[in-house]
Scaffold this motif. Structure first.
Motif, PDB file in Angstrom:
ATOM      1  N   UNK A 115      13.545  -2.796   2.415  1.00  0.00           N
ATOM      2  CA  UNK A 115      13.944  -2.562   1.027  1.00  0.00           C
ATOM      3  C   UNK A 115      12.696  -2.393   0.153  1.00  0.00           C
ATOM      4  N   UNK A 116      11.755  -3.322   0.280  1.00  0.00           N
ATOM      5  CA  UNK A 116      10.536  -3.271  -0.537  1.00  0.00           C
ATOM      6  C   UNK A 116       9.717  -2.027  -0.208  1.00  0.00           C
ATOM      7  N   UNK A 117       9.499  -1.786   1.080  1.00  0.00           N
ATOM      8  CA  UNK A 117       8.735  -0.614   1.492  1.00  0.00           C
ATOM      9  C   UNK A 117       9.450   0.685   1.152  1.00  0.00           C
ATOM     10  N   UNK A 118      10.784   0.686   1.273  1.00  0.00           N
ATOM     11  CA  UNK A 118      11.547   1.886   0.937  1.00  0.00           C
ATOM     12  C   UNK A 118      11.441   2.232  -0.533  1.00  0.00           C
ATOM     13  N   UNK A 119      11.493   1.218  -1.383  1.00  0.00           N
ATOM     14  CA  UNK A 119      11.343   1.435  -2.820  1.00  0.00           C
ATOM     15  C   UNK A 119       9.974   2.044  -3.131  1.00  0.00           C
ATOM     16  N   UNK A 120       8.929   1.481  -2.572  1.00  0.00           N
ATOM     17  CA  UNK A 120       7.571   1.990  -2.805  1.00  0.00           C
ATOM     18  C   UNK A 120       7.390   3.390  -2.224  1.00  0.00           C
ATOM     19  N   UNK A 121       7.928   3.609  -1.041  1.00  0.00           N
ATOM     20  CA  UNK A 121       7.789   4.899  -0.376  1.00  0.00           C
ATOM     21  C   UNK A 121       8.463   6.010  -1.175  1.00  0.00           C
ATOM     22  N   UNK A 122       9.659   5.752  -1.701  1.00  0.00           N
ATOM     23  CA  UNK A 122      10.350   6.771  -2.499  1.00  0.00           C
ATOM     24  C   UNK A 122       9.599   7.041  -3.803  1.00  0.00           C
ATOM     25  N   UNK A 123       9.075   5.988  -4.419  1.00  0.00           N
ATOM     26  CA  UNK A 123       8.293   6.213  -5.635  1.00  0.00           C
ATOM     27  C   UNK A 123       7.039   7.024  -5.329  1.00  0.00           C
ATOM     28  N   UNK A 124       6.425   6.787  -4.171  1.00  0.00           N
ATOM     29  CA  UNK A 124       5.247   7.549  -3.766  1.00  0.00           C
ATOM     30  C   UNK A 124       5.594   9.019  -3.542  1.00  0.00           C
ATOM     31  N   UNK A 125       6.847   9.277  -3.149  1.00  0.00           N
ATOM     32  CA  UNK A 125       7.294  10.659  -2.928  1.00  0.00           C
ATOM     33  C   UNK A 125       7.704  11.352  -4.219  1.00  0.00           C
ATOM     34  N   UNK A 151       0.852  -1.191   0.000  1.00  0.00           N
ATOM     35  CA  UNK A 151       0.000   0.000   0.000  1.00  0.00           C
ATOM     36  C   UNK A 151       0.886   1.238   0.000  1.00  0.00           C
ATOM     37  N   UNK A 152       0.453   2.290  -0.689  1.00  0.00           N
ATOM     38  CA  UNK A 152       1.224   3.533  -0.741  1.00  0.00           C
ATOM     39  C   UNK A 152       0.318   4.720  -0.433  1.00  0.00           C
ATOM     40  N   UNK A 153       0.955   5.858  -0.069  1.00  0.00           N
ATOM     41  CA  UNK A 153       0.204   7.080   0.190  1.00  0.00           C
ATOM     42  C   UNK A 153      -0.732   6.984   1.362  1.00  0.00           C
ATOM     43  N   UNK A 154      -0.340   6.278   2.403  1.00  0.00           N
ATOM     44  CA  UNK A 154      -1.269   6.037   3.510  1.00  0.00           C
ATOM     45  C   UNK A 154      -1.213   7.128   4.577  1.00  0.00           C
ATOM     46  N   UNK A 155      -0.200   8.002   4.553  1.00  0.00           N
ATOM     47  CA  UNK A 155      -0.093   9.074   5.542  1.00  0.00           C
ATOM     48  C   UNK A 155      -0.302  10.416   4.838  1.00  0.00           C
ATOM     49  N   UNK A 156      -1.195  11.255   5.357  1.00  0.00           N
ATOM     50  CA  UNK A 156      -1.609  12.455   4.608  1.00  0.00           C
ATOM     51  C   UNK A 156      -0.576  13.576   4.528  1.00  0.00           C
ATOM     52  N   UNK A 157       0.275  13.725   5.534  1.00  0.00           N
ATOM     53  CA  UNK A 157       1.165  14.891   5.558  1.00  0.00           C
ATOM     54  C   UNK A 157       2.602  14.564   5.144  1.00  0.00           C
ATOM     55  N   UNK A 158       2.929  13.308   5.024  1.00  0.00           N
ATOM     56  CA  UNK A 158       4.300  12.959   4.656  1.00  0.00           C
ATOM     57  C   UNK A 158       4.499  13.109   3.151  1.00  0.00           C
ATOM     58  N   UNK A 186       5.992   8.768  -8.813  1.00  0.00           N
ATOM     59  CA  UNK A 186       4.900   9.663  -9.185  1.00  0.00           C
ATOM     60  C   UNK A 186       5.465  10.896  -9.897  1.00  0.00           C
ATOM     61  N   UNK A 187       4.661  11.460 -10.779  1.00  0.00           N
ATOM     62  CA  UNK A 187       5.104  12.639 -11.522  1.00  0.00           C
ATOM     63  C   UNK A 187       4.847  13.928 -10.753  1.00  0.00           C
ATOM     64  N   UNK A 188       3.996  13.868  -9.708  1.00  0.00           N
ATOM     65  CA  UNK A 188       3.703  15.042  -8.898  1.00  0.00           C
ATOM     66  C   UNK A 188       4.164  14.808  -7.467  1.00  0.00           C
ATOM     67  N   UNK A 189       4.794  15.831  -6.873  1.00  0.00           N
ATOM     68  CA  UNK A 189       5.209  15.753  -5.480  1.00  0.00           C
ATOM     69  C   UNK A 189       4.021  16.018  -4.563  1.00  0.00           C
ATOM     70  N   UNK A 190       4.187  15.630  -3.314  1.00  0.00           N
ATOM     71  CA  UNK A 190       3.217  15.991  -2.286  1.00  0.00           C
ATOM     72  C   UNK A 190       3.158  17.508  -2.174  1.00  0.00           C
ATOM     73  N   UNK A 191       1.980  18.002  -1.820  1.00  0.00           N
ATOM     74  CA  UNK A 191       1.827  19.447  -1.640  1.00  0.00           C
ATOM     75  C   UNK A 191       2.698  19.968  -0.505  1.00  0.00           C
ATOM     76  N   UNK A 192       3.128  19.076   0.366  1.00  0.00           N
ATOM     77  CA  UNK A 192       3.924  19.472   1.528  1.00  0.00           C
ATOM     78  C   UNK A 192       5.424  19.310   1.297  1.00  0.00           C
ATOM     79  N   UNK A 193       5.819  18.806   0.144  1.00  0.00           N
ATOM     80  CA  UNK A 193       7.243  18.597  -0.145  1.00  0.00           C
ATOM     81  C   UNK A 193       7.831  19.846  -0.786  1.00  0.00           C
ATOM     82  N   UNK A 194       9.090  20.141  -0.514  1.00  0.00           N
ATOM     83  CA  UNK A 194       9.715  21.301  -1.155  1.00  0.00           C
ATOM     84  C   UNK A 194       9.944  21.045  -2.640  1.00  0.00           C
ATOM     85  N   UNK A 195       9.842  22.105  -3.436  1.00  0.00           N
ATOM     86  CA  UNK A 195      10.263  22.031  -4.836  1.00  0.00           C
ATOM     87  C   UNK A 195      11.681  22.561  -4.901  1.00  0.00           C
ATOM     88  N   UNK A 196      12.525  21.871  -5.598  1.00  0.00           N
ATOM     89  CA  UNK A 196      13.914  22.313  -5.730  1.00  0.00           C
ATOM     90  C   UNK A 196      14.251  22.428  -7.202  1.00  0.00           C
TER      91      UNK A 196
END
Length: 711
Positions: free
Chosen positions: A446-456, A333-340, A549-559
């Motif tokens: 490893x598996x969760x980290x891969x999914x989490x980074x892709x979700x970010x 599962x991905x995107x399960x926390x709203x502010x991260x 994902x092609x779009x970042x979270x609204x709470x993530x910095x754009x660089x």
């Protein structure tokens, strides 16, 4: 005064020397190993009797680096070495893992191994030297150690294996595309005992070839240690393994039936409760003398081991009902926390990791004060293993060696697929919270980290999955290789073999052996079986996400990055940082500049980034002749008006260039602070800027053509 024994050999491109008898003569074994100009002193002491009632082997290994070894003074306030660094902790584990299985079974006397880096030539990594020194010190100490072992590091460049590559070749491997492997192998004369690696999508055959190459290269080192021991070894410690065969038979008779029934339960918590009850019932049936026997714990463990191992080899069925090649059910599962910025929950059977990714700026990079140099890292992975994950109570909040080791293993597996910092200028922090554990939680990370980074939104080169393999080998030579091992199978089995990678190849391999080593044939079979499991897990993970994902979270910095000439860096920073502080305050964006002229601008707001970019560009860029600019009148004089039109740059609009009509005074048309549009006509002989307003339509900003003027 000294009875010194020294042995030397040429190893690769360096001279390896072992010396004993001159330093630390009260230790049971002391050896200084030197490779090139890197020297490590290993000192071994062991208790001559076990503590009463102790039912485990208390081996402790400490590897510590002294800054004086590299001619450095420690950083920080206290100016002395403090708590162990990550490198020291990982190297302590690296030494511990291959030597622990080689002590005589049943030996429970306390053993202490301390390895101290005395000199570092910044070419040869002291971790390999420390492993060799520790092995030599144990071999001559008289302790019941069935070594020696030796160790080597292997690189892989241009299709060729490299023995003990230099420190700089292994430093930040991700930024060195020519070098595809950092592999450490330890083994005895006959077999491999330990493997630790960071790889860049190597095939199974390439990885197996590297392990075989390392094992071949350590043979002369083992011979050198034996040669040293023949002259300098102490008398062997008089130790006889206890004979508790009668006690074991009594335990087996009293508890085998209940223990076998307990291990037939597939649910972990119910099985654990049933196993504990079976043990208690078996102990209750013993005599008072048998209950007081110090070997009772060993007898109970032997009974457990025999039931679990024998059934697997004979029937191919495991305690949870799976076949030897079957992976437990997986839910991703991905995107399960709203502010991260990115999150994933990866569940494999009764092992679960909640993995969270945070994106940061250059200010968030980790500064590492290593013995060979200081450097920055933009990728961190932190692994946490709280007691509740295994249904226990215990100490919470302290990061132990196990957590550091498991986190580093997952880091190695994932960093191979990260984008280049120039392509993705973010600092990435991944945190794995292990919420359930029954099997490999590092591979779940490893598996969760891969999914989490892709979700970010991290554009990984490919998803990564990992799996833990096990081995059960009987005295007859029969064996079974187990895919996706449970905690009990790890605890009572003979091998912990973790493989992580993409569809294309292996990114990390870690192996620990609890017996006297395994053959290349077993390793080849395990790698092939692990590949099938890895591909299956990747397929299950793809049901949640297949790419970043092609779009970042609204709470993530754009660089965003921009490059400026290095001779302009001082102008952007300003005296005492005045200019860059003004840019940050006015734009609201975070600005980071490095010595190469790369500027990172960060903010969740795109307008802030663009404002900062414009301000920086106005400082470093040069105005272009013939181009039209927006400006502001800053001063009016008798002969014209000065207009600020390019950052802090001002230029003169002569009174004749203000309008297509004669003016008595510039103030007839202009006021200070007025916004105007000007064209850069050029520069006079003194380099002064010449501007014109009359050739620009002040409403539209378009240049007025000659035809329009004529009209």
């Amino acid at each position: 005064m000294f009875k010194t024994t020294t042995k030397s050999m040429e190893w690769g491109e360096e001279t390896l020397t072992l010396e004993t008898g001159r330093v630390a003569r009260q230790a049971d074994g002391s050896v200084i190993a030197t490779l090139g100009e890197t020297s490590v002193m290993a000192n071994v002491t062991f208790a001559k009797q076990a503590k009463p009632g102790q039912d485990f082997f208390p081996l402790t290994v400490h590897y510590n680096e002294k800054y004086y070894a590299a001619g450095k003074v420690p950083g920080g306030f206290f100016k002395r070495e403090g708590r162990p660094t990550e490198k020291e902790t990982l190297t302590s584990r690296l030494i511990d893992r291959p030597i622990r299985p080689l002590f005589v079974p049943g030996f429970k006397n306390e053993v202490l191994v301390i390895c101290t880096v005395l000199s570092h030539d910044l070419v040869n990594d002291p971790d390999i030297v420390a492993m060799i020194a520790a092995s030599a010190a144990l071999t001559i100490s008289g302790a019941p150690f069935m070594g020696p072992i030796a160790a080597a590091r292997v690189g892989f460049e241009d299709g060729e294996y490299v023995l003990n590559p230099e420190v700089q070749d292994m430093d930040q491997l991700r930024l060195n595309p020519d070098q595809r492997l950092d592999l450490v192998v330890a083994g005895t004369k006959d077999a491999v005992m330990m493997v630790e690696s960071e790889a860049y999508e190597l095939s199974e055959d390439e990885m197996l070839g590297a392990v075989t190459f390392a094992h071949e290269q350590i043979q002369p080192v083992i011979d050198l240690i034996i040669s040293l021991a023949e002259e300098a070894a102490k008398e062997p410690f008089d130790y006889q393994a206890p004979d508790y065969s009668e006690l074991y038979e009594a335990v087996k008779a009293a508890g085998e039936a209940d223990m076998r029934a307990a291990y037939a339960i597939t649910d972990k918590q119910e099985r654990t409760t049933a196993v504990a009850a079976a043990k208690a019932k078996a102990v209750e049936a013993l005599t008072d003398e048998q209950k007081e026997d110090a070997n009772l714990g060993s007898a109970l463990k032997k009974l457990e081991s025999g039931i679990l191992r024998g059934d697997v080899v004979k029937t191919g069925k495991r305690i949870d009902g799976r076949s030897t090649t079957e992976v437990r059910d997986i839910v991703s599962e991905v995107g399960i926390l709203p502010r991260t910025h990115g999150s994933a929950l990866f569940t494999r059977g009764e092992t679960q990791g909640l993995v969270v990714t945070t994106l940061g700026t250059g200010d968030d990079e980790q500064i590492i004060d290593a013995l060979h140099a200081n450097y920055r890292s933009n990728f961190m992975l932190h692994y946490n293993f709280p007691p509740y994950s295994v249904g226990e109570v215990g100490r919470f909040g302290f990061t132990g060696r196990r957590e550091i080791g498991h986190g580093k293993l997952a880091w190695r597996a994932l960093q191979a697929v990260l984008p280049a910092p120039t392509d993705f200028p973010y600092t990435i922090r991944v945190v794995s919270e292990i919420t359930e554990s029954n099997g490999s939680s590092s591979m779940a990370s490893v598996c969760g980290g891969s999914l989490s980074m892709m979700d970010a939104g991290v554009p990984l080169k490919a998803p990564v999955a990992g799996v833990a393999m096990g081995l059960v080998m009987e005295e007859s030579g029969e064996y079974a290789i187990l895919t996706d091992i449970l905690g009990d199978e790890d605890h009572l089995g003979d091998m912990d073999f973790k493989v992580a990678g993409t569809e294309e190849g292996i990114t990390s391999l870690q192996m620990d052996i609890k017996i006297a080593g395994i053959t290349p044939e077993i390793m080849k079979t395990a790698l092939a079986q692990a590949k099938d499991a890895r591909l299956h897990i990747l397929n299950e993970m793809s049901k949640a996400l297949t790419a970043g994902r092609t779009e970042f979270s609204a709470h993530a910095p754009r660089i965003e990055t921009m490059n400026v000439p290095t001779d302009k860096i001082r102008e952007v920073i300003g005296s005492g940082g005045k200019v860059i502080r003004e840019i940050v305050e006015v734009s609201g964006a975070k600005v980071d500049i490095n010595d190469d002229g790369v500027i990172k601008i960060a903010s969740p707001n795109a307008e802030c980034i663009e404002k900062a970019r414009e301000m920086i560009w106005s400082i470093v860029a040069e105005p272009e002749e013939g181009k039209i600019y927006n400006g502001k009148v800053v001063k009016i004089v008798d002969f014209g008006a000065f207009v600020n039109f390019f950052g802090k740059r001002d230029g003169l609009v002569h009174v004749s260039q203000i309008a297509n009509q004669r003016l008595n005074h510039p103030s007839d048309q202009l006021t200070e602070g007025q916004d105007v549009k000007v064209k850069l006509l050029g520069f006079d002989d003194r380099g002064k800027v010449r501007l014109s307003m009359k050739v620009v339509d002040q409403e539209t900003g378009e240049e007025i053509k000659k035809e329009e003027k004529a009209d």
